[in-house]
Design an enzyme around this catalytic site. Structure first.
Site, short mmCIF file in Angstrom:
data_model
loop_
_atom_site.label_atom_id
_atom_site.label_comp_id
_atom_site.label_asym_id
_atom_site.label_seq_id
_atom_site.Cartn_x
_atom_site.Cartn_y
_atom_site.Cartn_z
N HIS A 158 34.93 38.45 69.05
CA HIS A 158 34.39 39.45 69.89
C HIS A 158 33.26 40.24 69.13
O HIS A 158 33.12 41.58 69.34
CB HIS A 158 35.47 40.98 70.32
CG HIS A 158 36.96 39.78 70.81
ND1 HIS A 158 36.99 39.62 72.30
CD2 HIS A 158 37.81 39.45 70.28
CE1 HIS A 158 38.04 38.97 72.40
NE2 HIS A 158 38.84 38.87 71.26
N SER A 279 4.51 41.67 62.71
CA SER A 279 4.12 42.44 63.98
C SER A 279 2.69 43.01 63.68
O SER A 279 2.38 43.55 62.58
CB SER A 279 5.14 43.81 64.33
OG SER A 279 4.45 44.74 64.87
N LYS A 285 7.69 44.65 59.83
CA LYS A 285 8.34 43.78 60.40
C LYS A 285 8.42 42.38 59.82
O LYS A 285 7.05 41.97 59.41
CB LYS A 285 7.98 43.77 61.95
CG LYS A 285 8.30 44.99 62.82
CD LYS A 285 9.74 45.14 63.10
CE LYS A 285 9.74 44.52 64.48
NZ LYS A 285 11.00 44.62 64.98
N GLU A 292 14.37 32.66 67.86
CA GLU A 292 14.34 33.41 68.90
C GLU A 292 13.64 32.62 69.96
O GLU A 292 14.41 32.37 71.00
CB GLU A 292 13.39 34.71 69.11
CG GLU A 292 14.11 35.88 68.28
CD GLU A 292 12.99 36.95 68.03
OE1 GLU A 292 13.33 38.04 68.98
OE2 GLU A 292 12.38 37.16 67.23
#
Ligand code: ARG
Length: 462
Positions: A158, A279, A285, A292
């Site tokens: 979980h 970024s 970043k 992804e």
């Protein structure tokens, strides 16, 4: 080159220009050219062996196809939409080159058995490449597992801290997923390795063909047993897409973990700069774009599976033009799958584990609570009572903001009189993982055994 339609005999009017482009597949099925040529060469050889073609005609066909192969490889082949598909483009070029012998190649054959053969030949090669890339990825996982066999991180259920596990053990979980994926591709390759050629349009052919000989030439295990089935079903493509989807589902899960682990909040791993991007606005970043994108690409692969199922749904026997729509989803699935496997196999060995961060995270969240319960059971407490006792101890720790191992012996004994000094050995992270010492368990000793067994398994079936 002739652009006359090879089927134009019964037509009085030319094809509508839009319809010509609308029904053509050459823009994408030219990718099958090499397999179309292999299939044609085998067909010609079989026809000659059966006395249906002269040996000299067969020779000219083979040589002509060889020249076409070279022209295509050199980018010097005039693909024509007017000739609809890869099959008729190659056949027309052959006839242009060698004359009448070229016109005999299509004896006892139809584009229906031809295309079904081409796609299987092509997919068989692609599956082989996919399996090799899967193996390369698995090897990378085993190397990391060896390196990090003792590294402890929180195991989650979980996404809540559950019990300590070793990083090597986690990598081996991924290995097992890929092991089954590899097996699914193997099964698919075995089942589809039957030759459609000889089915002709749908019912077979009146010539004395030898389908077993063609199958042997093309490396198929046997001819398809039923001509209607041979030209019409694309279940092998669906089965491949299902295996591809399951593999992509696995890669998406791995991606998700890499993304979470590399966040500042977790900080468990660092991905190599060469697999991340920055970024344009936020200077700090470093984004995990590769995992992804792999996670995102699972969507199109699942979509293609649905597309192919829907394509085949309710199609009556035998061949229908619908089937022309099998190629683009298959090509896209193969291209993306190979890309995702390659990038993972390259990226994973470059991962750095931040052992300190993993350890600190494991110390939060009472990862050793089950170990305390198991300890009480070994001292004679029934498991359900032990569970209750430890639950109360955890509640106290939550209140104080400390770990179970921070409680004093007296405090612990307040929860159960059977607790003695040795309890602290079981509340350490090392003690916790080492105690799970059985096949499939997370103990470093078991992880090392599992790694050795895994190397054997992939060596036995490369
Ligand atoms: N381009 C077609 C396909 O991909 C080849 C077979 C066409 N057969 C036919 N009878 N129109 O399925």
């Amino acid at each position: 080159m002739t652009e006359k339609k090879l089927w134009a005999g019964r037509f009085n009017q030319p094809t509508d220009a839009f319809v010509e482009a609308f029904t053509a597949s050459v823009e994408f099925d030219q990718r099958l050219a090499e397999y179309d040529i292999q299939g044609s060469m085998a067909h010609a050889r079989m026809l000659a062996r059966q006395g249906i073609l002269g040996d000299d005609e067969c020779e000219r066909i083979i040589q002509g196809l060889e020249r076409i192969r070279n022209r295509i490889a050199a980018g010097d082949f005039p693909w024509s939409v007017a000739l609809e598909d890869v099959h008729m483009n190659i056949e027309a070029a052959l006839t242009d080159d060698i004359g009448d012998a070229g016109k005999k190649l299509h004896t006892g054959r139809s584009r229906n058995d031809q295309v079904a053969t081409d796609v299987r030949l092509w997919l068989r090669d692609e599956i082989h490449i996919i399996q090799q890339e899967t193996r390369r990825f698995q090897q990378a996982l085993l190397q990391i597992a060896e390196r990090e066999a003792e590294t402890i991180l929180p195991g989650f259920t979980h996404l809540q801290t559950a019990q300590p596990v070793t990083f090597g053990h986690h990598m081996l979980a991924w290995f097992e997923m890929l092991q089954r994926d590899h097996g699914r591709f193997e099964d698919c390759a075995i089942r589809m390795n039957e030759l459609p050629l000889g089915a002709a349009a749908l019912a077979g052919t009146t010539y004395p063909i030898d389908r077993e000989f063609s199958a042997e030439l093309l490396g198929f295990d046997r001819p398809c047993a039923n001509s209607l089935d041979a030209v019409s079903d694309r279940d092998f493509a669906i089965e491949f897409s299902a295996a591809a989807s399951i593999l992509m589902m696995h890669l998406s899960r791995m991606s998700e973990e890499l993304i979470i682990w590399s966040s500042a909040q977790f900080g468990f791993i660092t991905l190599s700069d060469s697999f991340c991007t920055g970024s344009s606005i936020m200077p700090q970043k470093k984004n995990p774009d590769v995992p992804e994108l792999v996670r995102g690409k699972s969507g199109r692969v699942f979509g293609h599976l649905m597309g192919l199922l829907t394509l085949m749904k309710s199609q009556p026997l035998a061949y229908n033009k619908d089937n022309q729509e099998d190629k683009e989803p298959l090509f896209d699935t193969v291209d993306n799958l190979k890309g995702c496997l390659k990038v993972f196999a390259d990226m994973v060995p470059e991962i750095t584990c931040n052992q300190e961060a993993m350890r600190n995270a494991t110390l939060k969240g009472f990862a050793t609570a089950t170990d305390l319960a198991d300890y009480l059971v070994r001292k004679g407490t029934p498991f359900r009572d032990a569970h209750e006792v430890v639950g109360k101890a955890v509640a106290l720790c939550v209140e104080r903001g400390c770990d179970l191992s921070d409680l004093s012996l007296q405090e612990l004994q307040g929860f159960s009189a059977s607790i003695t000094e040795d309890v602290f050995d079981f509340l350490t992270l090392e003690g916790s993982v080492a105690a799970r010492n059985h096949i499939g368990g997370t103990a470093p000793k078991q992880v090392r055994l599992a790694i050795a067994a895994a190397w054997d398994r992939i060596r036995q079936q490369p």
